[in-house]
Write a protein that holds these residues in place. Structure first.
Motif, PDB file in Angstrom:
ATOM      1  N   VAL A 114      25.640  40.458  32.086  1.00 57.20           N
ATOM      2  CA  VAL A 114      26.753  41.344  31.743  1.00 57.20           C
ATOM      3  C   VAL A 114      27.938  40.486  31.313  1.00 57.20           C
ATOM      4  CG1 VAL A 114      28.273  43.118  32.608  1.00 57.20           C
ATOM      5  CG2 VAL A 114      25.952  43.008  33.424  1.00 57.20           C
ATOM      6  N   LEU A 115      28.484  40.763  30.146  1.00 60.09           N
ATOM      7  CA  LEU A 115      29.573  39.930  29.615  1.00 60.09           C
ATOM      8  C   LEU A 115      30.893  40.417  30.194  1.00 60.09           C
ATOM      9  CD1 LEU A 115      28.366  39.596  25.961  1.00 60.09           C
ATOM     10  CD2 LEU A 115      27.883  38.144  27.899  1.00 60.09           C
ATOM     11  N   GLY A 116      31.087  40.149  31.455  1.00 60.92           N
ATOM     12  CA  GLY A 116      32.316  40.561  32.130  1.00 60.92           C
ATOM     13  C   GLY A 116      32.057  41.731  33.052  1.00 60.92           C
ATOM     14  N   VAL A 117      32.370  41.548  34.340  1.00 64.97           N
ATOM     15  CA  VAL A 117      32.107  42.631  35.286  1.00 64.97           C
ATOM     16  C   VAL A 117      33.106  43.772  35.098  1.00 64.97           C
ATOM     17  CG1 VAL A 117      33.533  41.888  37.238  1.00 64.97           C
ATOM     18  CG2 VAL A 117      31.382  43.000  37.681  1.00 64.97           C
ATOM     19  N   ASP A 118      34.182  43.525  34.318  1.00 67.83           N
ATOM     20  CA  ASP A 118      35.134  44.611  34.067  1.00 67.83           C
ATOM     21  C   ASP A 118      34.548  45.673  33.141  1.00 67.83           C
ATOM     22  OD1 ASP A 118      35.096  42.926  31.980  1.00 67.83           O
ATOM     23  OD2 ASP A 118      37.207  42.369  32.053  1.00 67.83           O
ATOM     24  N   ARG A 119      33.340  45.449  32.613  1.00 65.87           N
ATOM     25  CA  ARG A 119      32.649  46.526  31.914  1.00 65.87           C
ATOM     26  C   ARG A 119      32.026  47.513  32.894  1.00 65.87           C
ATOM     27  NH1 ARG A 119      29.964  44.224  26.526  1.00 65.87           N
ATOM     28  NH2 ARG A 119      31.557  42.721  26.022  1.00 65.87           N
ATOM     29  N   VAL A 120      31.924  47.107  34.158  1.00 64.88           N
ATOM     30  CA  VAL A 120      31.257  47.947  35.156  1.00 64.88           C
ATOM     31  C   VAL A 120      32.260  48.494  36.169  1.00 64.88           C
ATOM     32  CG1 VAL A 120      29.360  48.050  36.786  1.00 64.88           C
ATOM     33  CG2 VAL A 120      29.236  46.480  34.883  1.00 64.88           C
ATOM     34  N   VAL A 121      33.094  47.620  36.737  1.00 65.59           N
ATOM     35  CA  VAL A 121      34.077  48.053  37.733  1.00 65.59           C
ATOM     36  C   VAL A 121      35.449  47.532  37.299  1.00 65.59           C
ATOM     37  CG1 VAL A 121      32.462  48.149  39.655  1.00 65.59           C
ATOM     38  CG2 VAL A 121      33.642  46.026  39.182  1.00 65.59           C
ATOM     39  N   PRO A 122      36.547  48.219  37.668  1.00 64.49           N
ATOM     40  CA  PRO A 122      37.872  47.709  37.329  1.00 64.49           C
ATOM     41  C   PRO A 122      38.234  46.483  38.164  1.00 64.49           C
ATOM     42  CG  PRO A 122      38.052  49.690  38.633  1.00 64.49           C
ATOM     43  CD  PRO A 122      36.616  49.536  38.296  1.00 64.49           C
ATOM     44  N   VAL A 123      38.820  45.477  37.508  1.00 62.12           N
ATOM     45  CA  VAL A 123      39.103  44.200  38.168  1.00 62.12           C
ATOM     46  C   VAL A 123      40.617  44.046  38.321  1.00 62.12           C
ATOM     47  CG1 VAL A 123      38.885  41.711  37.974  1.00 62.12           C
ATOM     48  CG2 VAL A 123      37.024  43.157  37.263  1.00 62.12           C
ATOM     49  N   ASP A 124      41.054  43.583  39.498  1.00 62.78           N
ATOM     50  CA  ASP A 124      42.481  43.372  39.749  1.00 62.78           C
ATOM     51  C   ASP A 124      42.902  41.946  39.434  1.00 62.78           C
ATOM     52  OD1 ASP A 124      43.441  45.920  40.984  1.00 62.78           O
ATOM     53  OD2 ASP A 124      41.698  45.515  42.223  1.00 62.78           O
ATOM     54  N   VAL A 125      42.143  40.977  39.938  1.00 58.38           N
ATOM     55  CA  VAL A 125      42.540  39.577  39.767  1.00 58.38           C
ATOM     56  C   VAL A 125      41.335  38.799  39.238  1.00 58.38           C
ATOM     57  CG1 VAL A 125      43.290  37.491  40.941  1.00 58.38           C
ATOM     58  CG2 VAL A 125      44.268  39.664  41.591  1.00 58.38           C
ATOM     59  N   TYR A 126      41.573  37.973  38.226  1.00 60.11           N
ATOM     60  CA  TYR A 126      40.541  37.091  37.696  1.00 60.11           C
ATOM     61  C   TYR A 126      40.791  35.677  38.206  1.00 60.11           C
ATOM     62  CZ  TYR A 126      39.705  40.824  34.323  1.00 60.11           C
ATOM     63  OH  TYR A 126      39.436  42.015  33.745  1.00 60.11           O
ATOM     64  N   VAL A 127      39.769  35.044  38.751  1.00 57.31           N
ATOM     65  CA  VAL A 127      39.891  33.661  39.211  1.00 57.31           C
ATOM     66  C   VAL A 127      38.946  32.815  38.365  1.00 57.31           C
ATOM     67  CG1 VAL A 127      39.725  32.105  41.164  1.00 57.31           C
ATOM     68  CG2 VAL A 127      40.368  34.459  41.543  1.00 57.31           C
ATOM     69  N   PRO A 128      39.444  32.055  37.378  1.00 56.76           N
ATOM     70  CA  PRO A 128      38.554  31.270  36.539  1.00 56.76           C
ATOM     71  C   PRO A 128      38.092  29.984  37.230  1.00 56.76           C
ATOM     72  CG  PRO A 128      40.794  30.992  35.814  1.00 56.76           C
ATOM     73  CD  PRO A 128      40.839  31.960  36.936  1.00 56.76           C
ATOM     74  N   GLY A 129      37.024  29.417  36.708  1.00 56.55           N
ATOM     75  CA  GLY A 129      36.470  28.190  37.266  1.00 56.55           C
ATOM     76  C   GLY A 129      34.967  28.285  37.308  1.00 56.55           C
ATOM     77  N   CYS A 130      34.310  27.129  37.421  1.00 54.02           N
ATOM     78  CA  CYS A 130      32.847  27.159  37.427  1.00 54.02           C
ATOM     79  C   CYS A 130      32.307  26.140  38.415  1.00 54.02           C
ATOM     80  CB  CYS A 130      32.275  26.908  36.040  1.00 54.02           C
ATOM     81  SG  CYS A 130      30.514  27.138  35.952  1.00 54.02           S
ATOM     82  N   PRO A 131      32.268  26.438  39.708  1.00 52.72           N
ATOM     83  CA  PRO A 131      32.896  27.585  40.358  1.00 52.72           C
ATOM     84  C   PRO A 131      34.354  27.281  40.669  1.00 52.72           C
ATOM     85  CG  PRO A 131      31.686  26.331  41.961  1.00 52.72           C
ATOM     86  CD  PRO A 131      31.499  25.631  40.662  1.00 52.72           C
ATOM     87  N   PRO A 132      35.177  28.313  40.965  1.00 55.13           N
ATOM     88  CA  PRO A 132      36.531  28.058  41.439  1.00 55.13           C
ATOM     89  C   PRO A 132      36.480  27.399  42.814  1.00 55.13           C
ATOM     90  CG  PRO A 132      36.242  30.346  40.827  1.00 55.13           C
ATOM     91  CD  PRO A 132      34.901  29.751  40.860  1.00 55.13           C
ATOM     92  N   THR A 133      37.445  26.546  43.089  1.00 50.16           N
ATOM     93  CA  THR A 133      37.485  25.932  44.418  1.00 50.16           C
ATOM     94  C   THR A 133      37.901  26.986  45.436  1.00 50.16           C
ATOM     95  OG1 THR A 133      39.757  25.306  44.027  1.00 50.16           O
ATOM     96  CG2 THR A 133      38.092  23.682  43.506  1.00 50.16           C
ATOM     97  N   PRO A 134      37.626  26.757  46.715  1.00 50.25           N
ATOM     98  CA  PRO A 134      38.082  27.698  47.735  1.00 50.25           C
ATOM     99  C   PRO A 134      39.596  27.897  47.709  1.00 50.25           C
ATOM    100  CG  PRO A 134      36.499  26.202  48.672  1.00 50.25           C
ATOM    101  CD  PRO A 134      36.750  25.735  47.288  1.00 50.25           C
ATOM    102  N   GLU A 135      40.340  26.841  47.367  1.00 42.59           N
ATOM    103  CA  GLU A 135      41.787  26.965  47.264  1.00 42.59           C
ATOM    104  C   GLU A 135      42.169  27.922  46.143  1.00 42.59           C
ATOM    105  OE1 GLU A 135      40.172  24.127  47.369  1.00 42.59           O
ATOM    106  OE2 GLU A 135      40.813  23.174  49.233  1.00 42.59           O
TER     107      GLU A 135
ATOM    108  N   GLN B 149      24.927  52.609  26.883  1.00 42.18           N
ATOM    109  CA  GLN B 149      25.306  52.095  28.192  1.00 42.18           C
ATOM    110  C   GLN B 149      24.915  53.009  29.348  1.00 42.18           C
ATOM    111  OE1 GLN B 149      29.312  50.654  28.212  1.00 42.18           O
ATOM    112  NE2 GLN B 149      28.677  48.918  27.001  1.00 42.18           N
ATOM    113  N   GLY B 150      25.026  54.312  29.181  1.00 44.52           N
ATOM    114  CA  GLY B 150      24.593  55.208  30.247  1.00 44.52           C
ATOM    115  C   GLY B 150      25.618  55.360  31.344  1.00 44.52           C
TER     116      GLY B 150
END
Lengths: 154, 153
Positions: A114-135, B149-150
């Protein structure tokens, strides 16, 4: 000076609710991929999110306020993510953790992600990183707290 | 088109690579299993555009040696090795799911990961990525694929 007499604090009901909500964000135990390892680290003793009121990872979506989507969301998982989000009670918040969740990341040319979970559920905060550190994730949670209290800078 | 030549060669790490025609595949694997290569590590498929290649990675626990057996198919059909290794069942189903290789004699050749009505095999070179497909869940909890999409999205 301490006198032992009870003091008086005046506030509005909204402010009190916002303060309460922002300081008791209990996340859902919900790990999808490698970002979940970093998510687990934020509740351990080094970067303890209990200090910010996110006391414990709840095992049921009905007891949690915050969903940290940690890891690649595949197309097969997307209806399940939606369902878990629907099972959470209001008020509910979503943090998109990691670049896979934000826009697909290294799997952006794949057939299954899925190219972005905001296509499925509304997102409040985006934390970038691969992976983001715990901080970084802790910073994301603090940003969400500020957003709930209406203090966040866009 | 490159003609397939049966034979034996060495890989870069010194691993033996045996190339066989698919008619002799089952006998070769059976002989290797009796020689001690009793563990089927992996079955992989390669899309060479003109033909499909299937590679069997075997491991000998006594000698601690790996061996690769390669075979090619022009019509996408290869004999199944499930009579030799039970673990080949899901490996071959995965191959069928993602590469579209049909294994003759497989007991239950269905898709392993993707829903049954998914169109195409995604790891083939001629798979069209522009035709985006989505997965939804019906009332019984079964997945199904759609081009729109459904409700779940």
């Amino acid at each position: 000076m301490k006198t032992g007499e009870p003091g008086i604090v005046t506030t509005t009901l909204e402010k009190a609710l916002e303060w309460g909500r922002s300081n008791s964000l209990w996340p859902l135990t919900f790990g999808l991929a490698c970002c979940a390892i970093e998510m687990m680290a934020i509740q351990a003793s080094k970067v303890d999110i209990s200090r910010f009121g996110s006391e414990i990872f709840r095992n049921s979506p009905r007891q949690s306020d915050l969903m940290i989507v940690s890891g690649t969301v595949t197309k097969k998982m997307a209806p399940r993510v939606k369902r878990l989000y629907d099972e959470m009670p209001y008020p509910k918040y979503v943090i998109a953790m990691g670049v896979c969740v934000i826009q697909g990341g290294p799997y952006v040319q794949g057939y299954s992600v899925v190219l972005g979970v905001d296509r499925v559920v509304p997102v409040d905060v985006y934390v970038p990183g691969c992976p983001p550190t715990p901080e970084a994730l802790t910073y994301g949670i603090i940003t969400l707290q500020k957003k709930i209290r209406g203090e966040a800078v866009r | 088109m490159v003609e397939f030549q049966p034979g034996e060669e060495r890989g870069k790490d010194g691993r033996r690579i045996i190339k066989v025609r698919k008619e002799n595949l089952f006998e070769t694997l059976k002989r290797l299993k009796s020689e001690g290569y009793i563990h089927l590590s992996l079955i992989t498929g390669v899309d060479r555009k003109d033909y499909l290649e299937v590679v069997y990675h075997l491991h000998s626990l006594e000698k601690n040696e790996y061996i690769s057996v390669k075979t090619v198919t022009y019509n996408g059909v290869v004999p199944s090795v499930t009579p030799l290794w039970k673990s080949a069942d899901w490996e071959e189903r995965e191959e069928y799911d993602l590469m579209g290789i049909k294994f003759e004699g497989h007991p239950n050749l269905k898709r392993l990961f993707l829903p049954e009505n998914w169109v195409g095999h995604p790891l083939r070179k001629d798979y069209d990525l522009k035709n985006v497909q989505y997965i939804n869940v019906d009332e019984d909890g079964e997945d199904y694929a759609t081009f729109d999409q459904g409700d779940g999205w």
